[in-house]
Scaffold this motif. Structure first.
Motif, PDB file in Angstrom:
ATOM      1  N   GLN A 191      56.480  45.817  33.874  1.00 30.69           N
ATOM      2  CA  GLN A 191      55.620  47.000  33.879  1.00 30.69           C
ATOM      3  C   GLN A 191      56.518  48.230  33.741  1.00 30.69           C
ATOM      4  OE1 GLN A 191      53.326  45.562  37.625  1.00 30.69           O
ATOM      5  NE2 GLN A 191      51.821  46.802  36.498  1.00 30.69           N
ATOM      6  N   GLU A 192      56.452  48.880  32.588  1.00 27.58           N
ATOM      7  CA  GLU A 192      57.345  50.007  32.309  1.00 27.58           C
ATOM      8  C   GLU A 192      56.813  51.302  32.913  1.00 27.58           C
ATOM      9  OE1 GLU A 192      60.222  51.665  28.825  1.00 27.58           O
ATOM     10  OE2 GLU A 192      58.469  50.501  28.214  1.00 27.58           O
ATOM     11  N   HIS A 239      50.944  42.453  31.634  1.00 26.22           N
ATOM     12  CA  HIS A 239      50.620  41.751  30.390  1.00 26.22           C
ATOM     13  C   HIS A 239      50.260  42.705  29.255  1.00 26.22           C
ATOM     14  CE1 HIS A 239      50.619  38.192  32.899  1.00 26.22           C
ATOM     15  NE2 HIS A 239      49.631  38.672  33.625  1.00 26.22           N
ATOM     16  N   SER A 240      50.628  43.974  29.373  1.00 23.34           N
ATOM     17  CA  SER A 240      50.312  44.939  28.324  1.00 23.34           C
ATOM     18  C   SER A 240      51.397  46.003  28.262  1.00 23.34           C
ATOM     19  CB  SER A 240      48.959  45.612  28.593  1.00 23.34           C
ATOM     20  OG  SER A 240      48.737  46.681  27.685  1.00 23.34           O
ATOM     21  N   ALA A 241      51.725  46.428  27.043  1.00 20.93           N
ATOM     22  CA  ALA A 241      52.669  47.529  26.858  1.00 20.93           C
ATOM     23  C   ALA A 241      51.934  48.831  26.580  1.00 20.93           C
ATOM     24  CB  ALA A 241      53.625  47.216  25.707  1.00 20.93           C
ATOM     25  N   GLY A 242      50.599  48.802  26.680  1.00 22.25           N
ATOM     26  CA  GLY A 242      49.807  49.974  26.348  1.00 22.25           C
ATOM     27  C   GLY A 242      49.998  51.117  27.333  1.00 22.25           C
ATOM     28  N   MET A 243      49.982  52.329  26.798  1.00 22.46           N
ATOM     29  CA  MET A 243      50.055  53.545  27.605  1.00 22.46           C
ATOM     30  C   MET A 243      49.376  54.656  26.824  1.00 22.46           C
ATOM     31  SD  MET A 243      54.155  54.387  27.169  1.00 22.46           S
ATOM     32  CE  MET A 243      54.634  52.725  27.658  1.00 22.46           C
ATOM     33  N   PRO A 244      48.984  55.753  27.473  1.00 21.99           N
ATOM     34  CA  PRO A 244      48.295  56.827  26.751  1.00 21.99           C
ATOM     35  C   PRO A 244      49.125  57.358  25.587  1.00 21.99           C
ATOM     36  CG  PRO A 244      48.125  57.151  29.119  1.00 21.99           C
ATOM     37  CD  PRO A 244      49.089  56.031  28.916  1.00 21.99           C
TER      38      PRO A 244
END
Length: 254
Positions: free
Chosen positions: A155-156, A171-176
């Motif tokens: 988790q970045e 489980h996701s690299a998504g960010m705004p």
């Protein structure tokens, strides 16, 4: 007359009653709520509650630098070898000073309160679940930061477009869109610093009016872009605290 601009700035900032509160440092007059006088002749600012130290004729923060016996400034060792937790530091704000930085739920950092974490115990077994009651962070050598977790992919940590601190969903690299990754520094015996956008450190912003009773102060990166909008928030430092419980803080933070 080198002290005159400082005197004028102090008087303008405090009005007609200011002169009675001024102190003397060498040939300069200063406001002791904003400056500290070293050796009765050298002024340094007080930033986020920290009176800056002096080394070789320069003011510096002990959250990032150390002074050698010969009077040379050097960066503190980078805290890249092991996870750490963070604590808010500003002695002038007793309600915030010493409070831990917590994964507050909603994929954001906040001041104090319980850590929001999760472990799929029914899948991995309860013995594989870390305690999950502390918010631990890792710093890479390239200045990117991540939460210290077990979950595959990690988790970045990032700065959202409003410069608040967030972290990615498991489980996701998504960010705004428009978020910033990297540009962080962490120092052994020092602090966790924001070097983005001509970084000016961190601020803690109070919950908005009408927020839930359990709402917490949120942490925001202050820099040349965001400083004006954050004028009402409280400047703080983030102190690096060794994390000795294990190599990770949680399976994942929520």
């Amino acid at each position: 007359m080198a002290w005159l601009p400082l005197l004028l700035a102090t008087m303008l900032g405090h009005g007609s009653g200011a002169p009675a509160a001024l102190k003397t440092c060498g040939q300069s007059l200063y406001d002791a709520t904003e400056y500290i006088c070293h050796a009765d002749n050298f002024l340094c600012r007080i930033t986020a509650g920290e009176p800056l130290s002096v080394c070789g004729g320069a003011c510096y923060s002990t959250f990032q630098y150390a002074c050698s016996p010969g009077g040379t400034l050097a960066l503190l060792p980078a805290a890249t070898a092991a996870p750490f937790t963070l604590a808010v530091s500003n002695p002038s704000l007793p309600a915030l000073h010493g409070q831990p930085v917590s994964a507050a739920g909603g994929l954001r950092w906040a001041v104090g309160g319980p850590t929001a974490s999760y472990c799929p115990a029914s899948v991995v077994g309860p013995d594989a679940c870390p305690p999950g009651n502390a918010t631990a962070v890792l710093l890479a050598a390239d200045g990117r930061a991540a939460m210290a977790v077990v979950v595959p992919g990690g988790q970045e940590v990032y700065l959202a477009p409003d410069w608040s601190v967030g972290y990615t969903q498991a489980h996701s690299a998504g960010m705004p869109a428009g978020s910033v990754v990297g540009g962080f520094g962490a120092y052994v015996g020092g602090g966790f610093v924001n070097l983005n956008g001509d970084g000016w450190g961190w601020v803690a912003c109070a919950p908005p009016p009408g927020a839930a009773d359990d709402a917490r102060w949120r942490l925001v990166g202050r820099n040349a872009t965001s400083a004006a909008a954050l004028a009402g928030c409280a400047p703080v430092n983030l102190k690096v605290v060794p994390f000795n419980s294990s190599s990770v803080g949680a399976w994942q933070y929520t």
